[in-house]
Enzyme design. Sequence first.
Site, mmCIF file in Angstrom:
data_model
loop_
_atom_site.group_PDB
_atom_site.id
_atom_site.type_symbol
_atom_site.label_atom_id
_atom_site.label_comp_id
_atom_site.label_asym_id
_atom_site.label_seq_id
_atom_site.Cartn_x
_atom_site.Cartn_y
_atom_site.Cartn_z
ATOM 1 N N HIS A 368 0.797 -1.237 0.000
ATOM 2 C CA HIS A 368 0.000 0.000 0.000
ATOM 3 C C HIS A 368 0.822 1.275 0.000
ATOM 4 C CE1 HIS A 368 -3.982 -1.851 0.831
ATOM 5 N NE2 HIS A 368 -3.255 -2.769 1.450
ATOM 6 N N LYS A 559 -8.204 14.101 4.562
ATOM 7 C CA LYS A 559 -7.342 12.910 4.515
ATOM 8 C C LYS A 559 -6.310 13.088 5.611
ATOM 9 C CE LYS A 559 -6.333 14.080 0.179
ATOM 10 N NZ LYS A 559 -6.341 12.937 -0.700
ATOM 11 N N ARG A 560 -5.488 12.044 5.864
ATOM 12 C CA ARG A 560 -4.409 12.231 6.828
ATOM 13 C C ARG A 560 -3.538 13.418 6.409
ATOM 14 N NH1 ARG A 560 -3.645 8.283 10.850
ATOM 15 N NH2 ARG A 560 -1.903 9.606 11.457
ATOM 16 N N LYS A 565 0.938 14.654 0.735
ATOM 17 C CA LYS A 565 -0.425 14.926 0.282
ATOM 18 C C LYS A 565 -0.631 16.422 0.000
ATOM 19 C CE LYS A 565 -2.251 10.963 2.913
ATOM 20 N NZ LYS A 565 -2.987 10.081 1.974
ATOM 21 N N THR A 667 -8.533 6.684 -1.953
ATOM 22 C CA THR A 667 -9.887 6.152 -2.090
ATOM 23 C C THR A 667 -10.900 7.264 -1.812
ATOM 24 O OG1 THR A 667 -9.619 5.322 0.170
ATOM 25 C CG2 THR A 667 -9.466 3.711 -1.606
ATOM 26 N N LYS A 671 -14.686 8.402 -3.508
ATOM 27 C CA LYS A 671 -15.915 8.726 -2.763
ATOM 28 C C LYS A 671 -16.462 10.084 -3.187
ATOM 29 C CE LYS A 671 -13.874 6.053 0.894
ATOM 30 N NZ LYS A 671 -12.897 6.116 2.007
HETATM 31 C C1 26V Z 1 2.426 2.058 7.939
HETATM 32 C C2 26V Z 1 2.822 2.197 9.213
HETATM 33 C C3 26V Z 1 4.249 2.336 9.467
HETATM 34 C C4 26V Z 1 4.585 2.123 10.880
HETATM 35 C C5 26V Z 1 3.629 2.786 11.816
HETATM 36 C C6 26V Z 1 2.235 2.312 11.653
HETATM 37 C C7 26V Z 1 1.863 2.212 10.233
HETATM 38 C C8 26V Z 1 0.536 2.100 9.916
HETATM 39 C C9 26V Z 1 0.158 1.969 8.626
HETATM 40 C C10 26V Z 1 1.102 1.960 7.627
HETATM 41 C C11 26V Z 1 0.655 1.752 6.228
HETATM 42 C C12 26V Z 1 0.607 2.964 5.433
HETATM 43 C C13 26V Z 1 0.149 2.624 4.071
HETATM 44 C C14 26V Z 1 -1.173 3.196 3.710
HETATM 45 O O1 26V Z 1 -1.986 3.531 4.525
HETATM 46 N N1 26V Z 1 -1.372 3.292 2.429
HETATM 47 C C15 26V Z 1 -2.580 3.835 1.851
HETATM 48 O O2 26V Z 1 -3.365 2.735 1.421
HETATM 49 C C16 26V Z 1 -4.568 3.137 0.787
HETATM 50 C C17 26V Z 1 -5.344 1.892 0.464
HETATM 51 O O3 26V Z 1 -4.664 1.120 -0.468
HETATM 52 C C18 26V Z 1 -4.246 3.958 -0.459
HETATM 53 O O4 26V Z 1 -5.429 4.394 -1.049
HETATM 54 C C19 26V Z 1 -3.378 5.167 -0.089
HETATM 55 O O5 26V Z 1 -2.982 5.856 -1.258
HETATM 56 C C20 26V Z 1 -2.165 4.711 0.675
HETATM 57 O O6 26V Z 1 -1.424 5.826 1.157
#
Ligand code: 26V
Length: 820
Positions: A368, A559-560, A565, A667, A671
């Site tokens: 992701h 968004k975050r 972003k 996403t 929406k």
């Molecule tokens: C990474 C980490 C790193 C360590 C700390 C905790 C943590 C928690 C989550 C993540 C994953 C980040 C990846 C993410 O959220 N990607 C998003 O995924 C969406 C669904 O596929 C996508 O639409 C977004 O563009 C993408 O940023």
Amino acid sequence: MTRAMTSEAPFLEIPDPKTLADEVLLALKYRVGKGTTVATQYDWLTASIKVVRDRIVDHWMQATQEAYAQQEKRVYYLSLEFLIGRLMRDAFSNLGLMDNMREALSSLGVDLDLIAALEPDAALGNGGLGRLAACFMESMATVDIPAHGYGIRYANGMFRQEIHDGWQVELPETWLDHGNSWEFERRERSFEVGFGGSVESITSKDGRLERHVWKPTEHVLAVAYDTPVVGWRAKRVNTLRLWSGMPIDPILLDKFNAGDHIGALAESNKADALSRVLYPADSHKAGQELRLRQEYFFSTASLQDILQRHLSQYGDLQSLPDKAAIHLNDTHPAIAVPELMRLLMDVHGMDFDLAWSITRRTFGYTNHTLLPEALESWPVPLFERLLPRHMQIVYAINAEVLLEARASDQFSGEQISRISLIQENGDRRVRMGNLAFVGSHSINGVSALHTELMKQTVFADLHKLYPDRINNKTNGITPRRWLIQCNPGLTALTREAIGDRFMDDIDAIKGLDAFADDAAFREKFAAVKRANKVRLANLVADRLGIKVDPSALFDIQVKRIHEYKRQLLNILEAIALYDQIRSHPERDWMPRVKFFGGKAAPSYHNAKLIIKLANDVAKVINRDPAVRGLLKVVFVPNYNVSLAEIMMPAADLSEQISTAGMEASGTGNMKFALNGALTIGTLDGANVEIKECVGDDNIFIFGLTTAEVAERRGNGYNPRSVIEGSPELAQAVAAVSSGVFSPDDPERYRELINGLYQSDWFMVAADFDAYADAQRAVDAVWRNSPDWYAKAIRNVARVGWFSSDRTIRQYAKEIWNVPV
Ligand code: 26V
């Protein structure tokens, strides 16, 4: 009870309002233990949920029995995050009960909307990745795939955000305070989880190594909590199983009986900590030991559960890949790869080759993000201390993979070191992305662009070694939550225009395209949009005391908060526009409200500063009489799923302006478009595919492409000269750095702005002029209202493809090999 032919749910038994009202009264009495005279609004909510849950349970049992009897292959979706939001409306709507339930409650003097608003959001996720998991759960039930979601039942989900004097303040979200009426606690479904200790090698009499036995020193229990997930028209009900950490009783009792009360408490706290809190960072290093413990905790509990179910039905684990598809949502559950190997070898006595073959045929993995800071890796010493047996298995897998790579004769030493599961330069670390990749038969990206970039960047060498594994599955959203429930006005209008088929088959929404040129329809569409905007305007007035005009263009970025972003780009453009409005009062400006919303990771300094800047800028602009209400800036606190359900339908313009190549998919972009907003965006993530679907005339694309970003970075990008060459940008940047928006602390943004001058990694300056031009093009179209709404209608009509039903069908056919 009638087999009602309402268009909402023709295949379901729809009880009449009187029946439902009686059920609610019974639930209030026997489940909540209250009479009508003393019942609080919250009690009515609980009773209503119990009524609908009972009905769901009937379908649930049936689905579970069928899956068993038919020996269907099951999908197991492992995810550390499920960003569910509220469930009651979802359940009412998918069961076709909304209207009758509203009437039933009203006959009891209860307002459905009022109690629905009391349901806490289950916010067990950070953002896109967690919400995708929730949309997938709903779609799997809808397209009739037997599936289980597995995750952690965090006592504290995503933090609640308050804004104090413009700054983000994080408060714990205690969503379980009133209990959770949806879940079933399954004390009997619990598994032991070990940590630490050592590995014993058992040898046979003749000295041959027979097997390894891991002897952990720490033990906790993972206890299951099940929530039923109901699909559209209750076609199927699946299970979301979330694990909670508990101390193992005998240990606790021993300690307690021996008088070691503190020790007993410590055990209990340790177990508790595993499911206490969701890590609130989405692309920032977590790195802490507790995070790795959480990852192992839920991975092993889920695998033990899956193997137990498989064994009890089939008696033998060789058939696992034929009957179970286990999916890794990002690398967070990647430890499941060596854990399955351990269970197959050490517990079930298989040899390495057989275990490895079963493992790879069972797992699939979705990536992701390409952001280097979000790619997980764990220091070898920590890994070894917590999971000594897994460390051995990782080494064994690595040996196998590297042997294969060397034998293929196509890699340099440097390439081999990039394929390795162990990063050797600097401190030694286990690369979880590589581990997930080699342990899976399928690795997918989440948009066409992202998948191509995966092949070219992070996984270039592994892709060369295993060229058939990487594939694309562009993300999607569930149209039930993101259209039918959150936008009843647009849903009703669409039904009136093209009938009900789109509710079962979202492709049919294409039929709206023809109405883009129908003036009467456009007016009705505009009226729906306006009503949604009034709802948001009221919310903002109530919560923030800010008055906004619903006839202004509602421009929304939610968004975050992250530098990639580029909320900063949007804020700088707002400042430039502010400056223009003041300098050219004679021009005919189109009124606009810029909304921002989103949470920053608590440790992410710049992201928090960007929130403060948005609030500082809002304060100055909103108070300035020279603006004459032509521009307002609003930061809406505590953006979450429930707020999204109000904001998406109220948007005219959707801001999707990440630096090209950095947003895996997005996403929110889907929406907004489905709810009739036009997108202003870069050629990034799924924006590229949205543009292909809606057509170039119905979207505002601007800025550098991924290739151009790489080229600029490679050729000595000089942001200073870019800023100096753009009078509007230079002015805006100077205003921020000189303290125009922070008179109380003129230095506040000095470093943030210095970052722009010195490196500007995210290309804010490089894209500024193109962005500002695109915004003026937006104004020009907005001025011609019929044209605007024609484009908005075409957006709704043309984005049905971004349904998560489509995405899930692709996963089912191309990855999981389950029938749909
Ligand atoms: C990474 C980490 C790193 C360590 C700390 C905790 C943590 C928690 C989550 C993540 C994953 C980040 C990846 C993410 O959220 N990607 C998003 O995924 C969406 C669904 O596929 C996508 O639409 C977004 O563009 C993408 O940023």
